[in-house]
Design an enzyme around this catalytic site. Structure first.
Site, PDB file in Angstrom:
ATOM      1  N   ASP A  86       0.857  -1.182   0.000  1.00 14.96           N
ATOM      2  CA  ASP A  86       0.000   0.000   0.000  1.00 14.96           C
ATOM      3  C   ASP A  86       0.896   1.236   0.000  1.00 14.96           C
ATOM      4  OD1 ASP A  86      -1.674   2.131   0.588  1.00 14.96           O
ATOM      5  OD2 ASP A  86      -2.726   1.090   2.206  1.00 14.96           O
ATOM      6  N   ILE A  87       0.917   1.952  -1.096  1.00 13.52           N
ATOM      7  CA  ILE A  87       1.797   3.108  -1.248  1.00 13.52           C
ATOM      8  C   ILE A  87       1.513   4.193  -0.210  1.00 13.52           C
ATOM      9  CG2 ILE A  87       0.415   4.384  -2.949  1.00 13.52           C
ATOM     10  CD1 ILE A  87       3.135   4.859  -4.457  1.00 13.52           C
ATOM     11  N   ASN A 101      -5.453  12.389 -11.975  1.00 14.50           N
ATOM     12  CA  ASN A 101      -6.135  12.834 -13.190  1.00 14.50           C
ATOM     13  C   ASN A 101      -5.768  14.313 -13.400  1.00 14.50           C
ATOM     14  OD1 ASN A 101      -8.026  14.550 -11.724  1.00 14.50           O
ATOM     15  ND2 ASN A 101      -9.083  12.665 -11.151  1.00 14.50           N
ATOM     16  N   GLY A 112      -8.932   4.549  -7.380  1.00 10.93           N
ATOM     17  CA  GLY A 112      -7.663   3.838  -7.325  1.00 10.93           C
ATOM     18  C   GLY A 112      -6.647   4.495  -6.403  1.00 10.93           C
ATOM     19  N   VAL A 113      -5.411   4.542  -6.867  1.00 14.45           N
ATOM     20  CA  VAL A 113      -4.306   5.113  -6.090  1.00 14.45           C
ATOM     21  C   VAL A 113      -4.594   6.574  -5.746  1.00 14.45           C
ATOM     22  CG1 VAL A 113      -1.871   5.782  -6.191  1.00 14.45           C
ATOM     23  CG2 VAL A 113      -2.574   3.566  -7.046  1.00 14.45           C
ATOM     24  N   ASP A 114      -5.116   7.314  -6.698  1.00 17.49           N
ATOM     25  CA  ASP A 114      -5.411   8.731  -6.501  1.00 17.49           C
ATOM     26  C   ASP A 114      -6.359   8.930  -5.316  1.00 17.49           C
ATOM     27  OD1 ASP A 114      -5.486  11.485  -6.973  1.00 17.49           O
ATOM     28  OD2 ASP A 114      -6.814  11.323  -8.707  1.00 17.49           O
ATOM     29  N   SER A 153      -1.093   4.593 -14.879  1.00 16.73           N
ATOM     30  CA  SER A 153      -1.975   4.411 -16.041  1.00 16.73           C
ATOM     31  C   SER A 153      -2.508   2.991 -16.223  1.00 16.73           C
ATOM     32  CB  SER A 153      -1.311   4.866 -17.352  1.00 16.73           C
ATOM     33  OG  SER A 153      -1.331   6.267 -17.450  1.00 16.73           O
TER      34      SER A 153
END
Length: 179
Positions: free
Chosen positions: A15-16, A29, A37-39, A122
């Site tokens: 988990d970043i 985005n 997601g990650v964002d 991406s």
């Protein structure tokens, strides 16, 4: 591959948002105002102050990167980069994706960051095939590190076992040592 460069690249599953590094990279985005997601995970973990700072940045062009503080994250900073939407591979996607890594690594170098963590940019909602994306990610990063002492360590954080396998396979193909 230069063994010194290979020692500076790590590939992990995790988990970043939990990494204690100088900067995590956000697969953002163009609005920089959060998403899925990650964002979304980075925005949730960092808290509302991240969104406030992102509003002041006025968005980000595809292939570029901008930096904010990390707020509630263990990472001190967030480098936001906007990757390309996959359109079949003939619309310059690889060049734009490489630019995401180069711009992010350049910001890290210019800020004298020692450690940076990347997600697989991406490959989620933007549909870039992970096998193709990790080739761009690892190749671009290895080339950058061969010319720059900073960042000292770059970690690629894979969300799934499938991504981890793809990144490790590509790292082996390139002669990179991974942990």
């Amino acid at each position: 591959m230069d063994p010194e460069v290979a020692r500076r690249i790590r590939i992990v599953k995790g988990d970043i948002t939990r990494l204690s590094v100088d900067a995590v990279v956000n697969a953002a985005n163009r609005s920089l105002l959060g998403g899925g997601g990650v964002d979304g995970a980075i925005h949730r973990a960092a808290g509302p102050s991240l969104l406030e700072e992102c509003r002041r940045l006025g968005g980000c062009e595809t292939g570029d990167a901008k930096i904010t503080r990390g707020y509630g994250l263990p990472a001190r900073f967030v480098i936001h980069t906007v990757g390309p939407v996959w359109r079949g591979g003939d619309a310059g996607e690889a060049e734009v994706l490489a630019s995401c890594y180069l711009r992010s690594l350049s910001l890290a170098r210019d800020r004298v960051f020692q450690t940076v963590a990347f997600p697989s940019i991406s490959t989620g909602a933007y549909g870039y095939p992970v096998e193709k994306a990790c080739a761009v990610a690892l190749g671009t990063t290895a080339d950058f590190l061969s010319k720059s002492p900073l960042p000292r360590e770059v970690t690629f954080v894979c969300f799934s076992d499938q991504d981890l396998v793809a990144y490790r396979r590509e790292a082996a193909r390139l002669g990179l040592i991974h942990s």
